[in-house]
Write an enzyme that holds these catalytic residues in place. Structure first.
Site, PDB file in Angstrom:
ATOM      1  N   ASP A 179       0.832  -1.203   0.000  1.00  0.00           N
ATOM      2  CA  ASP A 179       0.000   0.000   0.000  1.00  0.00           C
ATOM      3  C   ASP A 179       0.864   1.250   0.000  1.00  0.00           C
ATOM      4  O   ASP A 179       0.569   2.244  -0.636  1.00  0.00           O
ATOM      5  CB  ASP A 179      -0.886   0.035   1.254  1.00  0.00           C
ATOM      6  CG  ASP A 179      -2.002  -0.976   1.151  1.00  0.00           C
ATOM      7  OD1 ASP A 179      -2.085  -1.653   0.106  1.00  0.00           O
ATOM      8  OD2 ASP A 179      -2.775  -1.091   2.116  1.00  0.00           O
ATOM      9  N   GLU A 199       3.937   1.673  -1.153  1.00  0.00           N
ATOM     10  CA  GLU A 199       4.542   1.894  -2.466  1.00  0.00           C
ATOM     11  C   GLU A 199       3.499   2.504  -3.409  1.00  0.00           C
ATOM     12  O   GLU A 199       3.780   3.433  -4.161  1.00  0.00           O
ATOM     13  CB  GLU A 199       4.990   0.532  -3.003  1.00  0.00           C
ATOM     14  CG  GLU A 199       6.170   0.562  -3.920  1.00  0.00           C
ATOM     15  CD  GLU A 199       6.536  -0.853  -4.335  1.00  0.00           C
ATOM     16  OE1 GLU A 199       6.809  -1.047  -5.514  1.00  0.00           O
ATOM     17  OE2 GLU A 199       6.495  -1.778  -3.472  1.00  0.00           O
ATOM     18  N   ASP A 252       0.850   4.264  -2.613  1.00  0.00           N
ATOM     19  CA  ASP A 252       0.559   5.652  -2.241  1.00  0.00           C
ATOM     20  C   ASP A 252       1.670   6.600  -2.666  1.00  0.00           C
ATOM     21  O   ASP A 252       1.413   7.728  -3.084  1.00  0.00           O
ATOM     22  CB  ASP A 252       0.317   5.756  -0.736  1.00  0.00           C
ATOM     23  CG  ASP A 252      -1.099   5.335  -0.398  1.00  0.00           C
ATOM     24  OD1 ASP A 252      -1.976   5.488  -1.259  1.00  0.00           O
ATOM     25  OD2 ASP A 252      -1.326   4.832   0.706  1.00  0.00           O
ATOM     26  N   SER A 308     -12.973   5.923  -1.198  1.00  0.00           N
ATOM     27  CA  SER A 308     -11.778   5.367  -0.589  1.00  0.00           C
ATOM     28  C   SER A 308     -11.378   6.319   0.551  1.00  0.00           C
ATOM     29  O   SER A 308     -12.092   7.274   0.828  1.00  0.00           O
ATOM     30  CB  SER A 308     -10.725   5.317  -1.687  1.00  0.00           C
ATOM     31  OG  SER A 308      -9.526   4.882  -1.196  1.00  0.00           O
ATOM     32  N   LYS A 322      -8.752   0.053  11.438  1.00  0.00           N
ATOM     33  CA  LYS A 322      -8.955  -0.144  10.005  1.00  0.00           C
ATOM     34  C   LYS A 322      -8.812  -1.637   9.724  1.00  0.00           C
ATOM     35  O   LYS A 322      -7.724  -2.190   9.858  1.00  0.00           O
ATOM     36  CB  LYS A 322      -7.912   0.660   9.219  1.00  0.00           C
ATOM     37  CG  LYS A 322      -8.183   0.694   7.738  1.00  0.00           C
ATOM     38  CD  LYS A 322      -7.282   1.722   7.065  1.00  0.00           C
ATOM     39  CE  LYS A 322      -7.623   1.915   5.607  1.00  0.00           C
ATOM     40  NZ  LYS A 322      -7.600   0.706   4.818  1.00  0.00           N
ATOM     41  N   ASP A 360      -8.553  -4.980   7.623  1.00  0.00           N
ATOM     42  CA  ASP A 360      -7.925  -5.216   6.332  1.00  0.00           C
ATOM     43  C   ASP A 360      -8.677  -6.298   5.576  1.00  0.00           C
ATOM     44  O   ASP A 360      -8.323  -7.464   5.627  1.00  0.00           O
ATOM     45  CB  ASP A 360      -6.464  -5.618   6.563  1.00  0.00           C
ATOM     46  CG  ASP A 360      -5.652  -5.430   5.307  1.00  0.00           C
ATOM     47  OD1 ASP A 360      -6.196  -4.853   4.343  1.00  0.00           O
ATOM     48  OD2 ASP A 360      -4.488  -5.850   5.284  1.00  0.00           O
ATOM     49  N   ARG A 368     -17.415  -2.832  -3.872  1.00  0.00           N
ATOM     50  CA  ARG A 368     -17.201  -1.437  -4.206  1.00  0.00           C
ATOM     51  C   ARG A 368     -17.012  -1.213  -5.706  1.00  0.00           C
ATOM     52  O   ARG A 368     -17.461  -0.220  -6.247  1.00  0.00           O
ATOM     53  CB  ARG A 368     -15.974  -0.923  -3.452  1.00  0.00           C
ATOM     54  CG  ARG A 368     -15.727   0.521  -3.749  1.00  0.00           C
ATOM     55  CD  ARG A 368     -14.798   1.128  -2.767  1.00  0.00           C
ATOM     56  NE  ARG A 368     -13.439   0.700  -2.991  1.00  0.00           N
ATOM     57  CZ  ARG A 368     -12.405   1.159  -2.335  1.00  0.00           C
ATOM     58  NH1 ARG A 368     -12.588   2.032  -1.378  1.00  0.00           N
ATOM     59  NH2 ARG A 368     -11.204   0.746  -2.595  1.00  0.00           N
ATOM     60  N   GLU A 401     -16.828  -3.883   6.344  1.00  0.00           N
ATOM     61  CA  GLU A 401     -15.692  -4.622   5.801  1.00  0.00           C
ATOM     62  C   GLU A 401     -15.871  -6.119   6.037  1.00  0.00           C
ATOM     63  O   GLU A 401     -16.118  -6.537   7.171  1.00  0.00           O
ATOM     64  CB  GLU A 401     -14.408  -4.146   6.515  1.00  0.00           C
ATOM     65  CG  GLU A 401     -13.136  -4.517   5.822  1.00  0.00           C
ATOM     66  CD  GLU A 401     -12.721  -3.508   4.744  1.00  0.00           C
ATOM     67  OE1 GLU A 401     -13.518  -2.604   4.413  1.00  0.00           O
ATOM     68  OE2 GLU A 401     -11.610  -3.660   4.223  1.00  0.00           O
ATOM     69  N   TYR A 459     -19.261  -0.337   9.592  1.00  0.00           N
ATOM     70  CA  TYR A 459     -18.655   0.903  10.069  1.00  0.00           C
ATOM     71  C   TYR A 459     -19.407   2.158   9.637  1.00  0.00           C
ATOM     72  O   TYR A 459     -19.012   3.259   9.989  1.00  0.00           O
ATOM     73  CB  TYR A 459     -17.174   1.006   9.701  1.00  0.00           C
ATOM     74  CG  TYR A 459     -16.845   0.849   8.228  1.00  0.00           C
ATOM     75  CD1 TYR A 459     -17.311   1.749   7.284  1.00  0.00           C
ATOM     76  CD2 TYR A 459     -16.042  -0.199   7.793  1.00  0.00           C
ATOM     77  CE1 TYR A 459     -17.014   1.600   5.952  1.00  0.00           C
ATOM     78  CE2 TYR A 459     -15.738  -0.356   6.454  1.00  0.00           C
ATOM     79  CZ  TYR A 459     -16.228   0.548   5.545  1.00  0.00           C
ATOM     80  OH  TYR A 459     -15.929   0.399   4.221  1.00  0.00           O
ATOM     81  N   LYS A 495     -12.250   9.759  12.050  1.00  0.00           N
ATOM     82  CA  LYS A 495     -13.408  10.374  11.381  1.00  0.00           C
ATOM     83  C   LYS A 495     -13.957  11.503  12.233  1.00  0.00           C
ATOM     84  O   LYS A 495     -13.987  11.381  13.456  1.00  0.00           O
ATOM     85  CB  LYS A 495     -14.532   9.345  11.213  1.00  0.00           C
ATOM     86  CG  LYS A 495     -14.120   8.078  10.525  1.00  0.00           C
ATOM     87  CD  LYS A 495     -15.240   7.048  10.508  1.00  0.00           C
ATOM     88  CE  LYS A 495     -14.745   5.772   9.845  1.00  0.00           C
ATOM     89  NZ  LYS A 495     -15.724   4.704   9.808  1.00  0.00           N
ATOM     90  N   CYS A 509      10.613 -38.643  -3.028  1.00  0.00           N
ATOM     91  CA  CYS A 509      10.287 -38.049  -1.735  1.00  0.00           C
ATOM     92  C   CYS A 509      11.549 -37.908  -0.880  1.00  0.00           C
ATOM     93  O   CYS A 509      12.289 -38.882  -0.720  1.00  0.00           O
ATOM     94  CB  CYS A 509       9.255 -38.922  -1.029  1.00  0.00           C
ATOM     95  SG  CYS A 509       8.933 -38.399   0.662  1.00  0.00           S
ATOM     96  N   CYS A 514      11.132 -40.622   2.184  1.00  0.00           N
ATOM     97  CA  CYS A 514      11.081 -42.085   2.059  1.00  0.00           C
ATOM     98  C   CYS A 514      11.598 -42.587   0.723  1.00  0.00           C
ATOM     99  O   CYS A 514      11.661 -43.791   0.495  1.00  0.00           O
ATOM    100  CB  CYS A 514       9.658 -42.585   2.308  1.00  0.00           C
ATOM    101  SG  CYS A 514       8.539 -42.181   0.954  1.00  0.00           S
ATOM    102  N   CYS A 533       5.085 -43.400   4.558  1.00  0.00           N
ATOM    103  CA  CYS A 533       6.122 -42.363   4.625  1.00  0.00           C
ATOM    104  C   CYS A 533       6.060 -41.719   6.026  1.00  0.00           C
ATOM    105  O   CYS A 533       5.004 -41.225   6.434  1.00  0.00           O
ATOM    106  CB  CYS A 533       5.840 -41.359   3.509  1.00  0.00           C
ATOM    107  SG  CYS A 533       6.894 -39.922   3.525  1.00  0.00           S
TER     108      CYS A 533
END
Ligand code: IVH
Length: 666
Positions: free
Chosen positions: A34, A36, A38, A82, A115, A117, A136, A172, A224, A288, A406, A409, A429
């Site tokens: 996020d 990067e 922004d 957003s 917030k 995620d 959205r 969310e 929210y 807010k 493997c 075994c 195994c």
């Protein structure tokens, strides 16, 4: 910067940001952090402003993610915006100053929330009934995913207050970290691709076409925001959250009104320190303005409200080196490559290993031994390699290749065409033997307290057990010679093993470790067939007659019971007195004996659970889809496709009133 250079850089940034948006919203598989994103967005905005080059389709104006084509599109009457992000206390101070300047006073307070995620979802209730659930999308148009949303338990189909009017809920959808880890582990065991983090798992799940699969995934929802279509009462954010809770929605308990900015700063510091103590992932806090009238005064830009801001926590990533890539063998023989790392501190723990999931993933990210990599905690608990960051001039190690045999075994590895994982099919195994026993003893299975990884390891390596049935033949004498095992703990363990014999049939079925048989399928199999004999003898066709069971699961169940070794194990479990028969439900009458009901829509007074219990109490059964074997469709309001199907098949459709009449007339 010349005009030409600016144009070139703008094009470049727009391309990158559009790609990042697409990866995030359409593929639910982000290609950059996020932060990067922004930073690039900010750079784009600055150049666009300086050279007056902003266009309406620029990612600096448009919210990411166009709606997808597979779901019906839906217009949002109020756009789903957003939030602007801040990353430092100073940036938050700037926000506070901006707001106070625009309003011309500081006579308001802030509501601070975590917030979450996950993925934003909009719900529409008409006269208290859920009519729509939507994503959205691009902020104006999203996907109508109502059938999927209806499977989320946190989202009531009916609000506690049925008073008329149209209410919109914003919130969310997310997954708890534990649930996510368990689901991913099961997917890995089954050779299916795993999700990178809970957010992707949520987004990926909600975009599935089959609500039945969605229903089996652990999706949660926090509301929210509350919007009223008819009239907008002057409510504070705090009052809205309380109202949402009163209506029956889930609202996160971590919320607080703050009088001063100083208080907000202190709360952020506290919540940042506590961020790992929540069962879900949070990537920051949202601040807010509490009072609605000031929000209206401040309004919004094309992308985000001016009355709210997100404060993002530092992403928990670190750079380290891969010493080597090793291979782990799972319960069902799945081979998982693992990166052995130079130990590095990450989110409060030392990380030494990270899963690389499968061969395709290694190839996609081109991960090689000796590489410098960026690691991150996905779902906060499982470290993952995000990408290789070895400097270009540094010589790289050899490309990773999967061995043919493997590592444990020596048996030949196989890979089925539709799967991503390689698999060892030798059921003897050793790591497979150990993890089958661990699975048998695990919490959702037989829940044998004290039988953890280390004890199982010792029991297997001392040759005391080779299958889970051997557990029931152990004595205290067998256990006491083991390391760190006194008389008392040996006695406790033997008791716990013995007590597990009372676990119900569906737990035993899950504990057997049949491929694709998770807890839900085990419950349906136990309920549908009633006892192990009926199940052992069921054909694939009879198995698929059960709702949650498709051809893949049916085939796997048949394969399991076709193996004489497994039948012998079951005989031994029976001999030891495990529950191989479903408990009979106490019934008060048998008027619905042999009758199968399907429920659809919202009933006027009963909840689904209550109606199901009533039907079962009187000897009936409920399933989730209509077929020619359905006797009654119990339909409430807004019954959709099931009603159509029932009518087509000539299945009798009854109302709640009729159901109650039938019960009263007996
Ligand atoms: S309020 C006008 N509150 O963050 C948008 N959003 O980055 C108002 N989010 O799209 C959003 N937790 O999906 C709000 N407590 C919270 C939130 C939250 C998570 C998400 C939301 C939004 C995204 C913006």
């Amino acid at each position: 910067m010349t005009q030409q250079e600016a144009e070139a850089r703008i094009n470049e940034l727009r391309d990158i940001l559009n790609q990042a948006n697409e990866a995030y919203y359409q593929k639910a598989d982000p290609i950059m952090s996020d932060r990067e994103f922004d930073e690039k967005l900010r750079e784009l905005l600055e150049i666009e402003m300086e050279f007056d080059l902003q266009t309406p389709d620029s990612p600096s104006v448009r919210i990411g993610g166009r709606p997808t084509k597979t779901f019906p599109n839906v217009q949002h009457p109020v756009p789903m915006l957003s939030l602007d992000n801040t990353y430092s206390p100073e940036e938050l101070d700037d926000f506070d100053r901006r707001v106070k300047k625009l309003l011309g006073h500081s006579d308001f307070d802030y509501m601070v929330e975590l917030k979450y995620d996950g993925m934003a979802l909009r719900l529409r209730y008409e006269d208290g009934k859920l009519r729509l659930g939507a994503t959205r999308g691009d902020g104006t148009t999203g996907d109508d995913i109502t059938p999927n949303i209806r499977t989320i338990e946190d989202i009531p189909l009916k609000l506690a207050d049925q008073s008329s009017g149209i209410i919109e809920v914003r919130g969310e959808a997310f997954m708890n970290i534990d649930d996510f880890a368990r689901m991913n582990q099961q997917r890995a065991d089954e050779g299916l691709p795993v999700f990178a983090n809970p957010r992707n798992a949520t987004a990926g799940t909600l975009k599935l076409q089959d609500p039945k699969i969605v229903a089996q995934r652990p999706i949660r929802y926090f509301a929210y925001d509350l919007l009223f279509e008819d009239e907008e009462p002057d409510m504070t954010q705090e009052q809205k959250l309380n109202k949402l809770e009163d209506l029956g929605l889930q609202v996160c308990e971590h919320r607080k009104a703050c009088r001063t900015l100083e208080e907000v700063h202190r709360l952020i510091e506290k919540w940042d320190a506590e961020r790992h103590s929540h069962p879900f992932e949070t990537d920051g806090v949202v601040i807010k303005i509490n009072q609605e009238r000031y929000r209206n005064e401040l309004g919004q830009t094309a992308k985000a409200p001016r009355w709210a801001i997100a404060y993002k926590f530092e992403a928990e990533q670190a750079v380290t080196t891969i010493d080597k890539i090793t291979l782990q063998v799972g319960r069902l023989g799945t081979i998982t490559p693992v990166a052995e790392l130079d130990p590095v501190e990450l989110a409060g723990t030392t990380v030494k290993r990270a899963t690389l999931h499968n061969e395709d993933e290694i190839r996609r990210k081109d991960i090689r031994p000796g590489d410098q990599v960026l690691v991150e905690k996905a779902g906060e608990i499982i470290p993952q390699v995000v990408k290789v960051v070895t400097p270009e001039e540094t010589p790289r190690g050899k490309e990773f290749t999967m061995p043919e045999t493997c590592p444990e075994c020596g048996s030949e590895l196989i890979k089925l065409p539709e799967e991503v994982a390689w698999r060892c099919v030798n059921i003897e195994c050793p790591p497979q033997v150990r993890s089958r026993i661990e699975h048998f003893a695990s919490r959702d299975a037989m829940d044998i307290d004290g039988l953890g990884e280390q004890i199982v390891d010792q029991l297997v390596s001392e040759n005391l057990i080779t299958t889970y049935t051997d557990l029931y033949e152990l004595s205290i004498k067998d256990l006491t010679p083991l390391e760190r095992m006194g008389e008392k703990s040996a006695g406790n363990l033997i008791n716990a093993i013995s007590e597990s014999k009372n676990k119900p049939f569906d737990r035993v079925l899950f504990a057997l470790g049949i491929r694709f048989v998770g807890t839900t399928v085990a419950r349906d199999l136990a309920g549908g067939f009633g006892n192990i004999e009926a199940l052992v003898n069921a054909s694939e066709e009879e198995l698929t007659a059960i709702d949650s069971i498709g051809p893949k699961i049916a085939q796997s169940v048949r394969l399991y019971f076709d193996d004489p070794k497994n039948l012998e194990l079951i005989e031994r479990l029976k001999h030891h007195g495990l529950q191989l028969e479903a408990e009979k439900k106490e019934t008060t009458s048998s008027i619905f004996e042999d009758k199968t009901f399907v429920l659809t829509g919202a009933l006027p007074s009963l909840t689904r659970k209550q109606a199901t219990e009533m039907i079962e109490e009187h000897g009936g059964k409920t399933t989730s889809s209509v077929s020619k074997n359905t006797d009654y469709l119990l339909a409430g309001d807004s019954a959709g496709s099931k009603l159509e199907k029932a009518q087509k098949l000539g299945v009798e459709v009854i109302s709640e009133e009729r159901l109650l009449e039938m019960l009263n007339s007996q």
